[in-house]
Design a protein around this motif. Sequence first.
Motif, mmCIF file in Angstrom:
data_model
loop_
_atom_site.group_PDB
_atom_site.id
_atom_site.type_symbol
_atom_site.label_atom_id
_atom_site.label_comp_id
_atom_site.label_asym_id
_atom_site.label_seq_id
_atom_site.Cartn_x
_atom_site.Cartn_y
_atom_site.Cartn_z
ATOM 1 N N LEU A 261 51.353 48.806 41.462
ATOM 2 C CA LEU A 261 50.437 47.683 41.232
ATOM 3 C C LEU A 261 49.614 47.287 42.271
ATOM 4 O O LEU A 261 48.377 47.176 42.120
ATOM 5 N N LEU A 262 50.167 47.010 43.470
ATOM 6 C CA LEU A 262 49.545 46.746 44.374
ATOM 7 C C LEU A 262 48.311 47.879 44.826
ATOM 8 O O LEU A 262 46.981 47.409 45.263
ATOM 9 N N ALA A 263 48.570 49.087 44.909
ATOM 10 C CA ALA A 263 47.753 50.008 45.144
ATOM 11 C C ALA A 263 46.519 50.070 44.348
ATOM 12 O O ALA A 263 45.347 50.261 44.523
ATOM 13 N N VAL A 264 46.892 49.823 42.837
ATOM 14 C CA VAL A 264 45.854 50.118 41.808
ATOM 15 C C VAL A 264 44.979 48.582 42.247
ATOM 16 O O VAL A 264 43.870 48.671 42.005
ATOM 17 N N ALA A 265 45.489 47.409 42.443
ATOM 18 C CA ALA A 265 44.803 46.139 42.524
ATOM 19 C C ALA A 265 43.985 46.436 43.824
ATOM 20 O O ALA A 265 42.683 45.836 43.730
ATOM 21 N N LEU A 266 44.197 47.006 44.772
ATOM 22 C CA LEU A 266 43.246 47.261 46.035
ATOM 23 C C LEU A 266 42.275 48.287 45.621
ATOM 24 O O LEU A 266 41.239 48.193 46.201
ATOM 25 N N ALA A 267 42.341 49.344 44.882
ATOM 26 C CA ALA A 267 41.768 50.150 44.672
ATOM 27 C C ALA A 267 40.468 49.499 43.486
ATOM 28 O O ALA A 267 39.062 49.903 43.716
ATOM 29 N N ILE A 268 41.027 48.657 42.765
ATOM 30 C CA ILE A 268 40.073 47.888 41.818
ATOM 31 C C ILE A 268 39.144 47.060 42.644
ATOM 32 O O ILE A 268 37.883 47.121 42.420
ATOM 33 N N LYS A 269 39.614 46.478 43.788
ATOM 34 C CA LYS A 269 38.967 45.723 44.535
ATOM 35 C C LYS A 269 37.600 46.308 45.286
ATOM 36 O O LYS A 269 36.526 46.213 45.282
ATOM 37 N N ASN A 270 38.258 47.597 46.041
ATOM 38 C CA ASN A 270 37.221 48.198 46.482
ATOM 39 C C ASN A 270 36.285 48.676 45.624
ATOM 40 O O ASN A 270 34.909 49.132 46.143
#
Length: 356
Positions: A261-270
């Motif tokens: 979840l954290l990795a996906v959230a960061l990728a979405i932000k990027n």
Amino acid sequence: MKTKTKDNITIDDVARLAGVSKTTISRYLNGKYEFMSKDTKNKIEEIIKEYDYMPSNVARSLKTKSTKLIAFVVSDIENAFAAPTIKSMNRALLNTKYHMIVASSNESQEQEKKLIESLIEQRVDAILLNPVSYDAPYIEEFNKKVPIILIDRGIKNLNLDIVASDSSESMRQAVEHVKLAGFSEIYVFTEPYRNVQPRFRRVETFKTTLNKYGYLTSQIEDLVVTIDPKKTDRLEQELLRVISTTKVGTPAIICTNGRTLLAVALAIKNLGIRVPYELGIMGYDDFGANTAHGWTLLNRPSISSISPNWDALGTKAIEVVQERLEKPSSLKKEVTTEVTMIIRDSTKLITTYRVD
């Protein structure tokens, strides 16, 4: 003649100085004052305080065959569930005679084996194990030497006590929520899952729930995306693929654990993806306002989560291990603790949002 000091005084010395037998000292140390006069009790107490005498736990354990030590071996100390579960276990142990040792196997079965062997040598009374893999037949041999209770992850073909959060019903509810919220397509993003029971159950429940919505098996397989949270480039490619291949409506992603979840959230932000207009997101292992992390709540938009009851998980684990130690031949238990689905902005009804 060597003078006894605070560092080398023994139970025999305490008995001699108090003018009583070693048996009387042993009774005092174990809180058995029934056949002891008040004067004798006070005299022993004074000697122990004067010399700072501490009984040998090793010697006591050899006699009683119990060290009063319980070990918790966690697969990854950085996992979202580790800290709150350890905290609740410690709280549950406060009113018992037991103490806990914590160790991490760092997702390595080899290290897991070595840790368990070492803990058995240290004569722990029981081991709470969050296993690295669903495939771990060697645990059966260890269980013959010391009671092993599984925490949040099962092991195939082994009949052991297990305390775990609900993985199946929670995923079913998550899929139904995302469908009702109006998202046109649902994906599950997961780390490798076939050898980790909770992830496996979540993915399988995802598939069976979509089957009930009329999806074909071949379609569903394309909706399961296995990722490595550390490989950011590939993760971003998968997110862009999800959006570009959804021809009608808005897709959503359910992540099977907190790390994903954290990795996906960061990728979405990027990538600058607008949530929930272009993509919905939710996942397991809530880091909400009641934790030190709190990012799922503080993120903008806030992220919908499936939150296990860590307090219940730790408390139930201690209850089960105590019962196993008190009743070694009792039937094995499988205890499931409830989870809570927390709906936030990342999966709110997309019809309520206006795209400028």
